[in-house]
Every structure is written in C-alpha cells, then in structure tokens.
Design an enzyme around this catalytic site. Structure first.
Site, PDB file in Angstrom:
ATOM      1  N   HIS A 130       0.837  -1.206   0.000  1.00 19.28           N
ATOM      2  CA  HIS A 130       0.000   0.000   0.000  1.00 19.28           C
ATOM      3  C   HIS A 130       0.870   1.254   0.000  1.00 19.28           C
ATOM      4  O   HIS A 130       0.617   2.200  -0.761  1.00 19.28           O
ATOM      5  CB  HIS A 130      -0.910  -0.015   1.224  1.00 19.28           C
ATOM      6  CG  HIS A 130      -1.641   1.265   1.473  1.00 19.28           C
ATOM      7  ND1 HIS A 130      -2.943   1.484   1.066  1.00 19.28           N
ATOM      8  CD2 HIS A 130      -1.251   2.418   2.088  1.00 19.28           C
ATOM      9  CE1 HIS A 130      -3.315   2.698   1.416  1.00 19.28           C
ATOM     10  NE2 HIS A 130      -2.316   3.289   2.040  1.00 19.28           N
ATOM     11  N   GLU A 131       1.899   1.285   0.838  1.00 15.45           N
ATOM     12  CA  GLU A 131       2.781   2.455   0.893  1.00 15.45           C
ATOM     13  C   GLU A 131       3.572   2.611  -0.405  1.00 15.45           C
ATOM     14  O   GLU A 131       3.818   3.734  -0.860  1.00 15.45           O
ATOM     15  CB  GLU A 131       3.716   2.346   2.098  1.00 15.45           C
ATOM     16  CG  GLU A 131       3.015   2.287   3.442  1.00 15.45           C
ATOM     17  CD  GLU A 131       2.075   3.454   3.664  1.00 15.45           C
ATOM     18  OE1 GLU A 131       2.294   4.537   3.092  1.00 15.45           O
ATOM     19  OE2 GLU A 131       1.091   3.289   4.420  1.00 15.45           O
ATOM     20  N   HIS A 134       1.460   4.372  -2.876  1.00 18.68           N
ATOM     21  CA  HIS A 134       1.493   5.826  -2.692  1.00 18.68           C
ATOM     22  C   HIS A 134       2.718   6.426  -3.384  1.00 18.68           C
ATOM     23  O   HIS A 134       2.638   7.486  -4.011  1.00 18.68           O
ATOM     24  CB  HIS A 134       1.542   6.170  -1.204  1.00 18.68           C
ATOM     25  CG  HIS A 134       0.200   6.209  -0.538  1.00 18.68           C
ATOM     26  ND1 HIS A 134      -0.859   6.934  -1.046  1.00 18.68           N
ATOM     27  CD2 HIS A 134      -0.253   5.626   0.605  1.00 18.68           C
ATOM     28  CE1 HIS A 134      -1.902   6.787  -0.246  1.00 18.68           C
ATOM     29  NE2 HIS A 134      -1.574   6.003   0.759  1.00 18.68           N
ATOM     30  N   GLU A 201      -6.285   7.206  -0.772  1.00 24.94           N
ATOM     31  CA  GLU A 201      -6.224   5.969   0.006  1.00 24.94           C
ATOM     32  C   GLU A 201      -6.886   4.823  -0.746  1.00 24.94           C
ATOM     33  O   GLU A 201      -6.366   3.702  -0.769  1.00 24.94           O
ATOM     34  CB  GLU A 201      -6.886   6.167   1.374  1.00 24.94           C
ATOM     35  CG  GLU A 201      -6.104   7.032   2.338  1.00 24.94           C
ATOM     36  CD  GLU A 201      -4.706   6.515   2.592  1.00 24.94           C
ATOM     37  OE1 GLU A 201      -4.524   5.296   2.739  1.00 24.94           O
ATOM     38  OE2 GLU A 201      -3.777   7.340   2.643  1.00 24.94           O
TER      39      GLU A 201
END
Length: 311
Positions: A130-131, A134, A201
């Site tokens: 997930h990071e 980003h 997100e």
C-alpha cells in the site's frame, strides 16, 4: 477519474488560498500569498521526508539490522517496478506505517515496531505494498503540498484577523468578515485536504493489493491497525495531527475534536472494496476478516507464516 478528482480538489484548495489572500489585501494580497506558498512548497519539496521522519524519531535500517523487513520491501518494490526506497523503523507501539519523499527515486517507507510485532508477514506485505502504491502514484508529494497549502490558508486567515479586522474601509474584510474568515477558511481547507486524502487511500489500496497479489492480506491488516489505533495512542501523532493523513490508518485516538473529521475512508468501506477486488482477481478471500485472524496461512513467496512475520 481518481487523478481528475484529485486535480479538481487541489485546484479548489489553491483557489481558496488565493481567495483568502485577495480578501485580505486585494490583488496584491493574492500575489503575496502565492509567493509565500511557492516558497513554502519549495522548502517542503526538498525537506519534507527528513522533517517528518525526524518528527517521529524514525531510524534507518538495512539488511544487516533488519534483514526480513528490508528483504520484504525490496521484493515488493521489484514487483511494483520501483527503485528500492529507504526503510525506517519507528519505536512506536501503535501499529502503523507511512511513506514519504518527493519522488520514487527519493522515497522512504517507515513502519512502527508495533506493526512488525502485531501483524503476520502477509499482512505486513499488504501494508508495505500500500505504501509503495502511494510512492508510485506520487501521493507522498501531493499530500505534502496539500498539507502545506492548508497550513498557509490557516496562517493567512489569522493574518487577516490581526491586520485586517480592525479596518472598516474597503481594503480589508472588517472585524466580522475577519472572524468568519479565520473560522471558515481553515475549515474549508481541511475538508478539501481530507477529500484528497480519501481519494488517494482508495487508489493506494487497489494498487497495493495488486502489487502483493492478495487483496485480503491488506484487508486483514487494516482491520488490525484500526482496532489498535483506538486503543494505543500515538503520542507524536497527537502532537502533530497535521501529519495524520500520511499514515495508512488515522493514528489519532479519536478523542475530543479528532473524531469530528477524518482523513481516511472508513475501514469497513476499504475492506469492502478490497473484497470486491479479490473477487474480480479470482483470489481466495477470507471467510471473515477479524483482528485475531492470521490469513492466509502461507507467505507471498510460499513460506509459512504461522509463527509470525519474523519466524
């Protein structure tokens, strides 16, 4: 659509910023506000990563000091087609994580000790993916810019209160207008900032799940982190609430005014989106995503995780 929506929200935030400057000082006030914002953004562009990492006392690790963690990040970065980011660990009991950096070539991923201790290796992989999403989407720079502009709007609103509120001529908003400006302008900036964060997100959840290959790993991790965030306070985050949007789950405890606004979508909605993605990808979904479950039983590279992420 996510990028278009984000661009529209960012344009709205910029327009609000310029409008506050105009109300305070007319056209010259708007130009001064623009110059201040440009200088602030230039500084944060080059220094944002070091500032936030230092704020949370994060220390860098490598293969000699944290081989499992760094190896996991390296594997997932390769899957994502990203350069290897720097890896940091925060001595924090609350499980959480964030990414920072102005671009993929100068990025960093930071995780808490609580995250490593409380999540399985598969769940940790979902969080790191997930990071990395980003980073791939350049969200780390975007969120820094939005936070900076929002802060500048608040600063300008207070400036208008002290320097424009006492004037009754046409050059200032007047005392009533200044009070309303001081209250409504930061509120509007906060709402736009939260809308941008929520949009990013969902996008990071989707790409992160695709990077790791199992959406339910991330879903399980989100549920665990959400539960812990309300029970275990993150002292540094409480002191610096403007950085809350950077974390994968809002690190604020939700006491007081913190629960009036949220920088993240509801975890329930995020899990539902991940369940739908799992069905679309044809991956096996967990029958239920609970805080005590350790799903799935095998790691992303065929290694058992029944003993935890560092077995």
């Amino acid at each position: 659509m996510n990028y278009l929506r984000t661009a529209m929200l960012l344009a709205g935030l910029t327009a609000l910023f310029m409008g506050v400057g105009y109300l305070i000082g007319g056209a010259s006030g708007a130009m001064i506000a623009l110059v201040i914002a440009a200088a602030t953004n230039l500084f944060t562009y080059w220094n944002s990563d070091g500032m936030v990492l230092s704020m949370y006392g994060a220390h860098e690790v490598d293969r000699s000091t944290a081989p499992e963690l760094v190896g996991l990040v390296a594997e997932l970065a390769g899957r994502a087609g990203l350069p290897m980011p720097r890896v940091f660990v925060m001595d924090e009991v609350q499980p959480n994580a964030f990414a920072t950096g102005r671009n993929p070539e100068n990025a960093a991923v930071a995780v808490t000790t609580g995250l490593m201790n409380q999540l399985s290796r598969e769940e940790l992989a979902g969080v790191i993916a997930h990071e990395l999403a980003h980073i791939k989407h350049h969200d780390t720079l975007l969120m820094t810019i939005t936070a900076t502009i929002a802060g500048a709007i608040s600063m300008l609103a207070q400036f208008g209160m002290f320097f424009g509120g006492h004037r009754d001529n046409n050059n200032g908003p007047g005392i009533i207008g200044s009070i309303l400006l001081m209250i409504l302008a930061p509120l509007g900036a906060m709402l736009v900032q939260m809308a941008i964060s929520r949009t990013r997100e969902y996008a990071a959840d989707n790409l992160g799940a695709r990077i790791v290959g199992q959406p339910m790993w991330l879903a399980s991790a989100l549920v665990k982190i959400e539960g812990a965030a309300h029970q275990v306070p993150n002292v540094e985050a409480e002191r610096n609430p403007a950085t809350a949007h950077m974390f994968i789950i809002n690190p604020l405890s939700g006491h007081g005014v913190d629960n009036l606004f949220t920088t993240h979508p509801s975890t329930q909605n995020r899990v539902a989106a991940l369940q739908q993605l799992a069905a679309e990808l044809g991956t096996r979904a967990a029958p239920s995503v609970g805080a005590n479950e350790n799903y799935p039983p095998r790691g992303p590279w065929g290694r058992s995780s029944s003993r935890g992420p560092w077995s």
